[in-house]
Scaffold this active site. Structure first.
Site, PDB file in Angstrom:
ATOM      1  N   PRO A  28       0.840  -1.202   0.000  1.00  6.82           N
ATOM      2  CA  PRO A  28       0.000   0.000   0.000  1.00  6.82           C
ATOM      3  C   PRO A  28       0.877   1.255   0.000  1.00  6.82           C
ATOM      4  CG  PRO A  28      -0.774  -1.584   1.625  1.00  6.82           C
ATOM      5  CD  PRO A  28       0.530  -2.102   1.122  1.00  6.82           C
ATOM      6  N   GLU A  29       0.517   2.199  -0.847  1.00  4.29           N
ATOM      7  CA  GLU A  29       1.266   3.452  -0.938  1.00  4.29           C
ATOM      8  C   GLU A  29       0.390   4.584  -0.421  1.00  4.29           C
ATOM      9  OE1 GLU A  29       3.187   3.887  -4.804  1.00  4.29           O
ATOM     10  OE2 GLU A  29       3.312   1.715  -5.016  1.00  4.29           O
ATOM     11  N   HIS A 119      -4.298 -15.345  10.112  1.00  7.67           N
ATOM     12  CA  HIS A 119      -3.095 -14.585  10.466  1.00  7.67           C
ATOM     13  C   HIS A 119      -3.432 -13.273  11.182  1.00  7.67           C
ATOM     14  CE1 HIS A 119      -0.976 -17.442   7.952  1.00  7.67           C
ATOM     15  NE2 HIS A 119      -1.717 -17.086   6.911  1.00  7.67           N
ATOM     16  N   ARG A 138       2.470 -12.170   5.918  1.00  8.03           N
ATOM     17  CA  ARG A 138       3.933 -12.276   5.938  1.00  8.03           C
ATOM     18  C   ARG A 138       4.556 -11.819   7.258  1.00  8.03           C
ATOM     19  NH1 ARG A 138       6.078 -10.399  -0.067  1.00  8.03           N
ATOM     20  NH2 ARG A 138       4.632 -11.654  -1.297  1.00  8.03           N
ATOM     21  N   ARG A 181      22.250  13.316  -8.632  1.00  6.73           N
ATOM     22  CA  ARG A 181      22.275  11.860  -8.459  1.00  6.73           C
ATOM     23  C   ARG A 181      22.351  11.154  -9.813  1.00  6.73           C
ATOM     24  NH1 ARG A 181      19.439  10.592  -3.679  1.00  6.73           N
ATOM     25  NH2 ARG A 181      19.880   8.403  -4.132  1.00  6.73           N
TER      26      ARG A 181
END
Length: 300
Positions: A28-29, A119, A138, A181
């Site tokens: 999720p962002e 879970h 996870r 960069r």
């Protein structure tokens, strides 16, 4: 209370589907985390925590799981905010709970009698009879309890840079931080110490809209391209925040499995399909170990 409202569930998962129905897994962002905040906050605000059960102590990164439960029992939720990809639950006492869902973390608000998701690692029993539950296949997601006046040296939230909607998020900010960069611009956009909240999905979407090839070294971008990025980043994130809005009833209907409106994605997950702008086939490459989809014509 109706049966439908009683069973209202807030369930957040990182599974989504593209237009072909192909399952895609992604963390999720910013737009997804903001969607979580907007749905959960009204359902917990003002409620007291009567009891906490932690079945996986490692999910509580600070303090110990026992101390976490002891300190929070009896406390009252005040509000919830978002910072980058983190959720922050503020308590009336001034303490705060910081949460990072990582890849598969899920938050649910559900009646106590509702069957637990697989879970499920933390359950907050609330004084209105509901529960806030955290499940994570996870087990990468983490909780931190920071007491009022305590320095947060644990969660990493202080390392985040500007929010894309903050004053001062400008082309100059981007070029100063990234303009020298040699790293690919896609990788740079995902650095949380430069911009808070962008990951693999929305870096693709932003670069597609800005017409910038994702493997371009950041130091090769022109002043005009930095300006374009500074405009596109908040615009695209705002767009997907709006498109990801969903009601508790819609969560109930789908159990949150399709909370992302993926049919609005133009690049991510659409390799091999025609570009929605020029019609050329979208291509996939790997940049910094992450998949990236782009148009070879629009993003030269």
């Amino acid at each position: 209370m109706t049966h439908r409202l009683l069973l209202s569930i807030i369930f957040i998962t990182s599974r989504l589907k593209n237009q072909q129905g192909k399952a895609v897994t992604a963390m999720p962002e910013l737009p997804e985390v903001e969607a979580i905040r907007r749905v959960i906050e009204p359902q917990i605000r003002g409620l007291a925590i009567e009891q906490i059960t932690v079945s996986r102590p490692e999910v509580v990164a600070h303090p110990t799981a026992d101390e976490f439960c002891r300190c929070l029992t009896g406390q009252v939720f005040d509000s919830m905010t978002r910072r980058g990809k983190f959720l922050v639950i503020w308590l009336k006492s001034g303490d705060k709970i910081i949460i990072h869902l990582r890849m598969t973390g899920c938050l649910l608000v559900t009646p106590a009698a509702y069957p637990e998701e697989k879970h499920t690692h933390i359950i907050f029993r609330l004084n209105n009879g509901n529960e806030m539950r955290f499940s994570d296949t996870r087990r990468f997601g983490r909780f931190w309890l920071i007491r009022k006046g305590e320095t947060d040296a644990y969660s990493g939230i202080k390392k985040l840079s500007k929010e894309p909607f903050a004053p001062g998020f400008t082309a100059e900010h981007l070029s100063v931080r990234l303009g020298k960069r040699k790293k690919a611009i896609k990788e740079c956009l995902m650095e949380q110490s430069v911009i808070a909240g962008i990951g693999n999905i929305y870096s693709d979407e932003i670069l597609f809209t800005a017409r910038i090839y994702p493997a371009r070294p950041a130091n090769s971008l022109t002043g005009e391209e930095w300006k374009r990025l500074a405009e596109v980043i908040p615009e695209r994130l705002s767009f997907f925040i709006q498109k990801n809005e969903i009601t508790p009833e819609e969560y109930l209907e789908t159990k949150g499995q399709d909370y992302r409106n993926t049919h609005f994605l133009q690049a991510y997950g659409h390799e091999g399909e025609p570009c929605p702008v020029c019609g050329k086939f979208l291509c996939r490459t790997v940049i910094g170990g992450r998949s990236s989809t782009f148009c070879p014509n629009c993003q030269k």
